[in-house]
Design a protein around this motif. Structure first.
Motif, PDB file in Angstrom:
ATOM      1  N   GLY A 212       0.805  -1.216   0.000  1.00 40.34           N
ATOM      2  CA  GLY A 212       0.000   0.000   0.000  1.00 40.34           C
ATOM      3  C   GLY A 212       0.835   1.261   0.000  1.00 40.34           C
ATOM      4  O   GLY A 212       0.550   2.221  -0.724  1.00 40.34           O
ATOM      5  N   TYR A 213       1.897   1.261   0.791  1.00 36.58           N
ATOM      6  CA  TYR A 213       2.751   2.450   0.890  1.00 36.58           C
ATOM      7  C   TYR A 213       3.480   2.736  -0.421  1.00 36.58           C
ATOM      8  O   TYR A 213       3.454   3.873  -0.927  1.00 36.58           O
TER       9      TYR A 213
ATOM     10  N   ALA B 198      -5.566   8.537  -0.610  1.00 36.08           N
ATOM     11  CA  ALA B 198      -4.822   9.116  -1.736  1.00 36.08           C
ATOM     12  C   ALA B 198      -3.633   9.941  -1.262  1.00 36.08           C
ATOM     13  O   ALA B 198      -2.674  10.136  -1.997  1.00 36.08           O
TER      14      ALA B 198
ATOM     15  N   GLY C 215      -1.085   4.600   3.934  1.00 32.95           N
ATOM     16  CA  GLY C 215      -1.654   3.706   2.942  1.00 32.95           C
ATOM     17  C   GLY C 215      -1.760   2.265   3.385  1.00 32.95           C
ATOM     18  O   GLY C 215      -1.817   1.358   2.550  1.00 32.95           O
TER      19      GLY C 215
ATOM     20  N   ARG D  81       1.141   3.859  -3.260  1.00 33.20           N
ATOM     21  CA  ARG D  81       0.681   5.233  -3.127  1.00 33.20           C
ATOM     22  C   ARG D  81       1.781   6.255  -3.367  1.00 33.20           C
ATOM     23  O   ARG D  81       1.525   7.386  -3.758  1.00 33.20           O
ATOM     24  N   ASN D  82       3.026   5.846  -3.138  1.00 28.70           N
ATOM     25  CA  ASN D  82       4.141   6.779  -3.294  1.00 28.70           C
ATOM     26  C   ASN D  82       4.952   6.515  -4.553  1.00 28.70           C
ATOM     27  O   ASN D  82       6.056   7.053  -4.709  1.00 28.70           O
TER      28      ASN D  82
ATOM     29  N   PRO E  93      -6.864   2.242   1.013  1.00 22.72           N
ATOM     30  CA  PRO E  93      -5.720   3.111   1.204  1.00 22.72           C
ATOM     31  C   PRO E  93      -6.032   4.535   0.728  1.00 22.72           C
ATOM     32  O   PRO E  93      -6.658   4.722  -0.304  1.00 22.72           O
TER      33      PRO E  93
ATOM     34  N   LYS F 185      -0.218  11.187   0.279  1.00 17.52           N
ATOM     35  CA  LYS F 185       1.095  10.552   0.422  1.00 17.52           C
ATOM     36  C   LYS F 185       1.591  10.699   1.842  1.00 17.52           C
ATOM     37  O   LYS F 185       1.319  11.686   2.517  1.00 17.52           O
TER      38      LYS F 185
END
Length: 298
Positions: free
Chosen positions: A216-217, A294, A278, A220-221, A292, A296
């Motif tokens: 997830g992290y 949006a 996230g 999202r990044n 998760p 960051k």
């Protein structure tokens, strides 16, 4: 009567007294927090969980706890791999009876090498892929199996050896398409998120399976490609979701109770931190509880 048994008995008594004397001289280890310091054991290079720059969500939660306790926060850094507990929670400072650290900030519920607190989040393994590359309709493992067989056979898959996904890949005859990754390597510069941030984003693999917070992290990044991270739902005989707790030494019962109280009192704040990073959260049935966000992570 022979005198040998008498001498042997005397020797045993003296040895016992010597042992008791040694015990009397031994100093008990200081209790966690007796000096108003929260000592945590964390990985120095494992975002989004933790890193030396204190950018992980475990870093943020530890800082929150220290602030509320009114204690100073100190870290013992060691990669979360073989020997982690031995070199952190069970290790003492040089020439001291004090342990290097008192709190591990992320273990699975029921971890047997220490006493675990109440869980503070519940997440699942996830699959990740680059959007726009033919997998956008895949929202579950069943969707993956429903792909055209020719497309499915061409997939280059990344997965961690020994992870819960291994049995599913074996059952569905996908093992030959897998590039295996190690979560516990001997290279301190490597980190699990590389499977998504580097190999998936660059096109080296088409599909990645990873622990949900990591997937997830990094999805999202992602900077070079739009990545989707889909939490997996456990199946009969295949568990993909796990509750995560903290860990203390078995003897530190009062300290464990204090951490439990902090987890309960800060449930909403912890949840907000996890969402910021996230982390896909699932409910008691292992189904997705939150998507998760949006935003960051910082």
């Amino acid at each position: 009567m022979t005198w040998r048994p008498l001498l042997a008995g005397a020797a045993c008594v003296l040895a016992g007294l010597s042992g008791l004397s040694g015990i009397a001289r031994a100093q008990p280890s200081p209790a966690p927090g007796d000096d108003k310091v929260l000592r945590v054991c964390q990985d120095p290079n494992n975002l989004p969980l933790s890193n030396r720059a204190l950018n992980g969500f475990e870093n943020k939660i530890a800082a929150l706890f220290a602030q509320q306790l009114g204690w100073k926060l100190e870290h013992t850094w060691f990669p979360q791999r073989m020997g982690f507990i031995r070199n952190t929670l069970r290790a003492k400072e040089e020439n001291s009876d004090r342990y290097k650290c008192d709190l591990v900030t992320g273990v699975a519920k029921g971890f047997d090498m220490a006493a675990t607190t109440r869980p503070y989040y519940h997440s699942s393994y996830a699959m990740a892929y680059v959007r726009g590359k033919g997998l956008d309709g895949v929202r579950s493992l069943d969707d993956l199996l429903a792909l055209d067989p020719a497309q499915r056979r061409k997939l280059r898959i990344g997965a961690f050896a020994g992870s819960p996904v291994t049995d599913w890949l074996l059952q569905n005859r996908l093992m030959e398409q897998v590039t295996w990754y190690q979560s516990q390597t001997g290279d301190a510069e490597q980190y699990p998120g590389e499977v998504i941030e580097k190999d998936l984003a660059s096109g080296k693999i088409d599909l990645a399976f990873a622990w949900g917070p990591i997937a997830g992290y990094f999805a999202r990044n992602a900077r070079t490609a739009p990545i989707a991270a889909i939490p997996l739902v456990s199946q009969p005989g295949m568990k993909f979701d796990f509750e995560i707790a903290m860990a203390v030494r078995h003897a530190d019962k009062d300290f464990k109770q204090r951490i439990d109280q902090l987890i309960v009192a800060n449930e909403a704040k912890i949840h907000a931190i996890l969402e910021q990073y996230g982390v896909p959260l699932v409910d008691e049935q292992g189904k997705v509880a939150t998507a998760p966000p949006a935003a960051k992570a910082p």
